[in-house]
Design an enzyme around this catalytic site. Structure first.
Site, mmCIF file in Angstrom:
data_model
loop_
_atom_site.group_PDB
_atom_site.id
_atom_site.type_symbol
_atom_site.label_atom_id
_atom_site.label_comp_id
_atom_site.label_asym_id
_atom_site.label_seq_id
_atom_site.Cartn_x
_atom_site.Cartn_y
_atom_site.Cartn_z
ATOM 1 N N SER A 157 0.879 -1.183 0.000
ATOM 2 C CA SER A 157 0.000 0.000 0.000
ATOM 3 C C SER A 157 0.908 1.223 0.000
ATOM 4 C CB SER A 157 -0.870 0.002 1.253
ATOM 5 O OG SER A 157 -1.469 1.275 1.423
ATOM 6 N N TYR A 170 -1.602 -0.747 10.492
ATOM 7 C CA TYR A 170 -1.668 -1.069 9.051
ATOM 8 C C TYR A 170 -0.391 -0.610 8.345
ATOM 9 C CZ TYR A 170 -3.566 -1.156 4.246
ATOM 10 O OH TYR A 170 -3.772 -1.399 2.910
HETATM 11 P P1 NAD Z 1 -11.211 -6.178 -0.047
HETATM 12 O O1 NAD Z 1 -11.574 -6.134 1.397
HETATM 13 O O2 NAD Z 1 -12.157 -5.658 -1.050
HETATM 14 O O3 NAD Z 1 -10.795 -7.671 -0.459
HETATM 15 C C1 NAD Z 1 -9.877 -8.389 0.324
HETATM 16 C C2 NAD Z 1 -10.243 -9.859 0.284
HETATM 17 O O4 NAD Z 1 -9.268 -10.532 1.093
HETATM 18 C C3 NAD Z 1 -11.623 -10.144 0.882
HETATM 19 O O5 NAD Z 1 -12.359 -11.030 0.059
HETATM 20 C C4 NAD Z 1 -11.286 -10.794 2.229
HETATM 21 O O6 NAD Z 1 -12.276 -11.724 2.648
HETATM 22 C C5 NAD Z 1 -9.952 -11.463 1.916
HETATM 23 N N1 NAD Z 1 -9.172 -11.723 3.129
HETATM 24 C C6 NAD Z 1 -9.006 -10.911 4.206
HETATM 25 N N2 NAD Z 1 -8.297 -11.549 5.144
HETATM 26 C C7 NAD Z 1 -7.993 -12.774 4.647
HETATM 27 C C8 NAD Z 1 -7.303 -13.897 5.180
HETATM 28 N N3 NAD Z 1 -6.781 -13.896 6.422
HETATM 29 N N4 NAD Z 1 -7.185 -14.993 4.399
HETATM 30 C C9 NAD Z 1 -7.713 -15.032 3.163
HETATM 31 N N5 NAD Z 1 -8.410 -14.012 2.627
HETATM 32 C C10 NAD Z 1 -8.541 -12.896 3.366
HETATM 33 O O7 NAD Z 1 -9.817 -5.394 -0.138
HETATM 34 P P2 NAD Z 1 -9.013 -4.829 -1.398
HETATM 35 O O8 NAD Z 1 -9.174 -3.378 -1.421
HETATM 36 O O9 NAD Z 1 -9.289 -5.639 -2.602
HETATM 37 O O10 NAD Z 1 -7.530 -5.109 -0.852
HETATM 38 C C11 NAD Z 1 -6.665 -6.096 -1.391
HETATM 39 C C12 NAD Z 1 -5.235 -5.760 -0.971
HETATM 40 O O11 NAD Z 1 -4.907 -4.455 -1.463
HETATM 41 C C13 NAD Z 1 -5.003 -5.711 0.531
HETATM 42 O O12 NAD Z 1 -3.747 -6.274 0.826
HETATM 43 C C14 NAD Z 1 -5.010 -4.228 0.850
HETATM 44 O O13 NAD Z 1 -4.266 -3.915 1.994
HETATM 45 C C15 NAD Z 1 -4.380 -3.672 -0.416
HETATM 46 N N6 NAD Z 1 -4.674 -2.251 -0.660
HETATM 47 C C16 NAD Z 1 -5.941 -1.835 -0.963
HETATM 48 C C17 NAD Z 1 -6.164 -0.477 -1.215
HETATM 49 C C18 NAD Z 1 -7.518 0.081 -1.578
HETATM 50 O O14 NAD Z 1 -7.662 1.324 -1.677
HETATM 51 N N7 NAD Z 1 -8.507 -0.741 -1.838
HETATM 52 C C19 NAD Z 1 -5.105 0.429 -1.118
HETATM 53 C C20 NAD Z 1 -3.846 -0.041 -0.785
HETATM 54 C C21 NAD Z 1 -3.645 -1.388 -0.569
#
Ligand code: NAD
Length: 282
Positions: A157, A170
């Site tokens: 991130s 985080y």
């Molecule tokens: P999201 O919540 O939409 O999807 C994440 C998925 O991961 C969900 O389906 C959840 O059930 C699954 N998950 C969570 N914990 C888990 C575990 N212990 N084992 C297996 N599955 C698990 O989130 P997203 O926005 O798609 O995020 C995906 C990645 O991107 C994450 O690592 C997040 O930190 C990173 N990220 C997201 C953003 C953003 O703006 N969306 C920004 C920076 C980083």
């Protein structure tokens, strides 16, 4: 990988070459992970998605059936739990015998007040966002030895490099992944496994919307989205497909000389000083 070429036989050969590749995307029943899984599938790979949310997996399975994604399958696993990760990789070993691409995408958002710091909450954030990566890589190495083009991408991130107040757990987890990716790239080089990292900015997923609702429960989400779009140098927040494209490039042979890097995919927001202006009226 889809290849446009003349002649039926040649097309078949090119397609089969890609179908030979096996990819695992963690946390892929939603958001960024789902977009990565769909792109890899559309490019002709066999894709295994895993997720710990049964509800999200049910929805993903419906989409897999509706879209007739014949080379995508799902597996229920919590990647922060060693036993689940071992089961997941045993399943991949039994089904495919090897792994070519691993995307460590599963992650949870967190907000942390230093005055009410909770060890169990902190440990949980670190277990999901960091320890899971080490567990998956440990299990992936033997399967990747059987691959001709093994590659890993960790999803970090921009909060791992610049951030706002109240997010120290985080931020710590995502900053840890920057160092881990660099160091692991040296460890894995002898195995001919590349490992890189993509650090998304604000991406339009359920996680982002949950964070916005928490931060500004009384502001309409469309209003927040407009403000967020405005502060981005390119005039918009990101879509999950923006991350998927970057991940696919880093996984692929086209990035064969790229190893141990962290690529910010954030519409250029990391170049701005006042990230928190998202909450100010323009
Ligand atoms: P999201 O919540 O939409 O999807 C994440 C998925 O991961 C969900 O389906 C959840 O059930 C699954 N998950 C969570 N914990 C888990 C575990 N212990 N084992 C297996 N599955 C698990 O989130 P997203 O926005 O798609 O995020 C995906 C990645 O991107 C994450 O690592 C997040 O930190 C990173 N990220 C997201 C953003 C953003 O703006 N969306 C920004 C920076 C980083």
């Amino acid at each position: 990988m889809k290849v446009v070429c003349f002649g039926k036989n040649l097309t078949t050969i090119c397609y089969m070459a890609s179908l030979d590749k096996i990819a695992l995307v963690t946390g892929a029943a939603s958001g960024i992970g789902w977009a990565i899984a769909c792109l890899l599938h559309d490019e002709g790979l066999h894709v295994v998605i895993c997720d710990n949310s049964k509800d999200n997996l049910d929805l993903a399975n419906i989409k897999i059936n509706e879209e007739n994604y014949q080379n995508m399958s799902s597996f229920h696993a919590d990647v922060s739990l060693e036993a689940d990760v071992v089961k997941l990789f045993n399943h991949i070993k039994k089904t495919f015998g090897r792994l070519d691409y691993l995307v460590n995408n599963a992650g949870i958002d967190s907000f942390c007040d230093p005055e009410t710091f909770s060890i169990s909450k902190y440990n949980h954030v670190m277990a999901v966002n960091v320890t899971s990566v080490f567990l998956a890589i440990r299990e992936a190495i033997p399967l990747m030895r059987n691959s001709k083009e093994a590659s890993i991408v960790n999803i970090g991130s921009i909060h791992g490099q610049l951030t706002t107040a109240g997010r120290s757990d985080y931020v710590t987890s995502k900053a840890a992944l920057v160092g881990a990716t660099q160091s692991l790239s040296l460890d894995l080089a002898s195995e001919k496994i590349r490992i890189n990292m993509v650090s998304p900015g604000a991406i339009d997923t359920p996680m982002l919307l949950r964070g916005w609702k928490r931060k500004a429960p009384n502001i309409d989400l469309n209003e927040v989205r407009n403000r967020a779009n405005l502060i981005h140098p390119c005039g918009r927040i990101g879509q999950p497909e923006d991350i998927a494209n970057a991940v696919f490039f880093l996984l692929s042979e086209k990035a064969s000389f790229i190893n141990g890097v962290n690529l910010n995919v954030d519409g250029g927001i990391h170049s701005k000083v006042f990230l928190s202006t998202i909450w100010d009226k323009q």
